[in-house]
Design an enzyme around this catalytic site. Structure first.
Site, PDB file in Angstrom:
ATOM      1  N   GLU A  90       0.818  -1.217   0.000  1.00  0.00           N
ATOM      2  CA  GLU A  90       0.000   0.000   0.000  1.00  0.00           C
ATOM      3  C   GLU A  90       0.850   1.265   0.000  1.00  0.00           C
ATOM      4  O   GLU A  90       0.544   2.228  -0.710  1.00  0.00           O
ATOM      5  CB  GLU A  90      -0.948  -0.006   1.205  1.00  0.00           C
ATOM      6  CG  GLU A  90      -2.172  -0.885   1.050  1.00  0.00           C
ATOM      7  CD  GLU A  90      -1.863  -2.366   1.216  1.00  0.00           C
ATOM      8  OE1 GLU A  90      -2.698  -3.202   0.830  1.00  0.00           O
ATOM      9  OE2 GLU A  90      -0.764  -2.684   1.749  1.00  0.00           O
ATOM     10  N   HIS A 159      -9.412  -5.835  10.957  1.00  0.00           N
ATOM     11  CA  HIS A 159     -10.018  -5.543   9.655  1.00  0.00           C
ATOM     12  C   HIS A 159     -11.373  -4.868   9.806  1.00  0.00           C
ATOM     13  O   HIS A 159     -12.165  -4.863   8.865  1.00  0.00           O
ATOM     14  CB  HIS A 159     -10.199  -6.838   8.849  1.00  0.00           C
ATOM     15  CG  HIS A 159      -8.919  -7.551   8.558  1.00  0.00           C
ATOM     16  ND1 HIS A 159      -8.658  -8.819   9.006  1.00  0.00           N
ATOM     17  CD2 HIS A 159      -7.820  -7.156   7.878  1.00  0.00           C
ATOM     18  CE1 HIS A 159      -7.447  -9.190   8.606  1.00  0.00           C
ATOM     19  NE2 HIS A 159      -6.918  -8.194   7.918  1.00  0.00           N
TER      20      HIS A 159
END
Length: 361
Positions: A90, A159
């Site tokens: 990322e 998450h």
């Protein structure tokens, strides 16, 4: 025999489609409806076609058609130059996207989940959000960071965070969070055309949900202005303010409260920065009561910001009771299904808060 063979093949194809729908939370849509993932897909498709500076990049967005099938068919249609698969890094691909935006392109940078955006938060905050200001307006960063935000189902604490308050605190960023398919299409198209960096916080559990689409919203020219909320349901007794998936939770609660003679006004924020304070203030001045609802944690949340805005506005003098907040539990998200449901706002939590607000049993 040929007819029997064709019939079996059609049955097998139907079974495959049913399995796909279950795996990716897809509900069969009526002709006048569109699922949220399809609305996002159409928005990206239309904007790539409209502007040759727009391109999409992220993990599995191309050959695999996207982890949640939001980008289905786009790579086959536009090729590697416009739809790019990236390595699982990322920080790396987000930095490339920000640099491309500084150079004059208009990237759409997808995070498989915004939980992973923490790996790239330096690029989002220090590079994308601040460059226009630090360059005295000479370098703009027209980029969209998008992907699922908040809790999904059974994906664990790491998450399941909501980043609404994280990103909406930062000057230089615009932050949108769609609820319906119409929201998704109109807001994303506006975000792609915006000269500023925009964070688009979607919800994984909403991707397969179909919504009615107006004739206007099906047009390639359809846009929803960033910074303007929508009154999803008019009411006179209490204002419910929410965004993303919990707008639906508010509408469920409002429907039940209607049976008790309580008319709730439900506001879908759509945009978290800039916040549409005017719509909230006008509603509170009408209903004299306010309950905020969000899936994120309570401390420093969007609801806390709305409370502060109301206290500082003329609407404060119209309140007949304290503002109440319905939020996710102030704990890391549990993995067990029953605990996970208990950690997220449910209609009964909103109903309980509204009754307390109105002082009714």
């Amino acid at each position: 025999m040929a007819a029997v063979k064709v019939g079996r093949q059609l049955l097998q194809l139907n079974n495959v489609n049913n399995v796909f729908r279950r795996c990716f939370n897809v509900t069969a849509a009526k002709p006048s409806q569109m699922a949220v993932r399809d609305a996002l897909n159409v928005a990206i498709d239309e904007e790539i076609s409209r502007d040759d500076k727009v391109f999409l990049m992220g993990e599995e967005v191309a050959m695999y058609d996207g982890a949640y099938k939001v980008t289905r068919g786009l790579w086959k249609k536009y090729g590697d130059s416009r739809v790019k698969d990236t390595p699982i890094t990322e920080l790396g691909f987000c930095g490339i996207a920000v640099g491309a935006a500084m150079a004059g392109l208009k990237p759409i940078c997808e995070f498989m989940t915004f939980n992973f955006s923490m790996q790239a938060i330096d690029q989002i905050i220090n590079s994308a959000a601040k460059t226009f200001y630090m360059s005295a307006g000479s370098v703009s960063v027209p980029i969209v960071f998008r992907g699922p935000n908040g809790a999904a189902a059974g994906v664990g604490a790491q998450h399941s965070q909501c980043f609404a308050s994280w990103y909406s605190q930062c000057p230089g960023l615009k932050v949108i969070s769609p609820y319906s398919s119409e929201d998704a299409k109109g807001l994303l198209k506006s975000a792609i055309r915006d000269p500023n960096p925009v964070v688009c916080l979607e919800n994984e559990l909403m991707y397969g949900t179909p919504f009615e689409m107006s004739e206007e919203s099906l047009s390639p020219d359809f846009l929803i202005p960033i910074g303007k909320a929508k009154v999803e349901r008019a009411g006179t007794h209490v204002t419910l303010v929410s965004f993303s998936k919990t707008v639906g939770t508010c509408l469920e609660a409002a429907k039940e409260l209607e049976n008790l003679g309580v008319e709730c006004e439900v506001i879908n924020l759509r945009t978290l920065r800039p916040l549409d304070e005017e719509t909230i203030v006008n509603s509170v001045m009408k209903t004299n009561h306010l309950v905020t609802v969000e899936g994120g944690w309570p401390q420093c949340g969007i609801g806390a910001e709305i409370c502060a805005r109301i206290i500082e506005s003329p609407a404060f003098n119209y309140l007949d009771s304290p503002v109440l907040r319905v939020t996710g539990a102030d704990v890391p998200m549990p993995y067990a299904k029953v605990l996970e449901e208990g950690a997220l706002p449910q209609p009964f939590n909103i109903i309980k808060s509204v009754k307390k607000c109105l002082n009714i049993a």
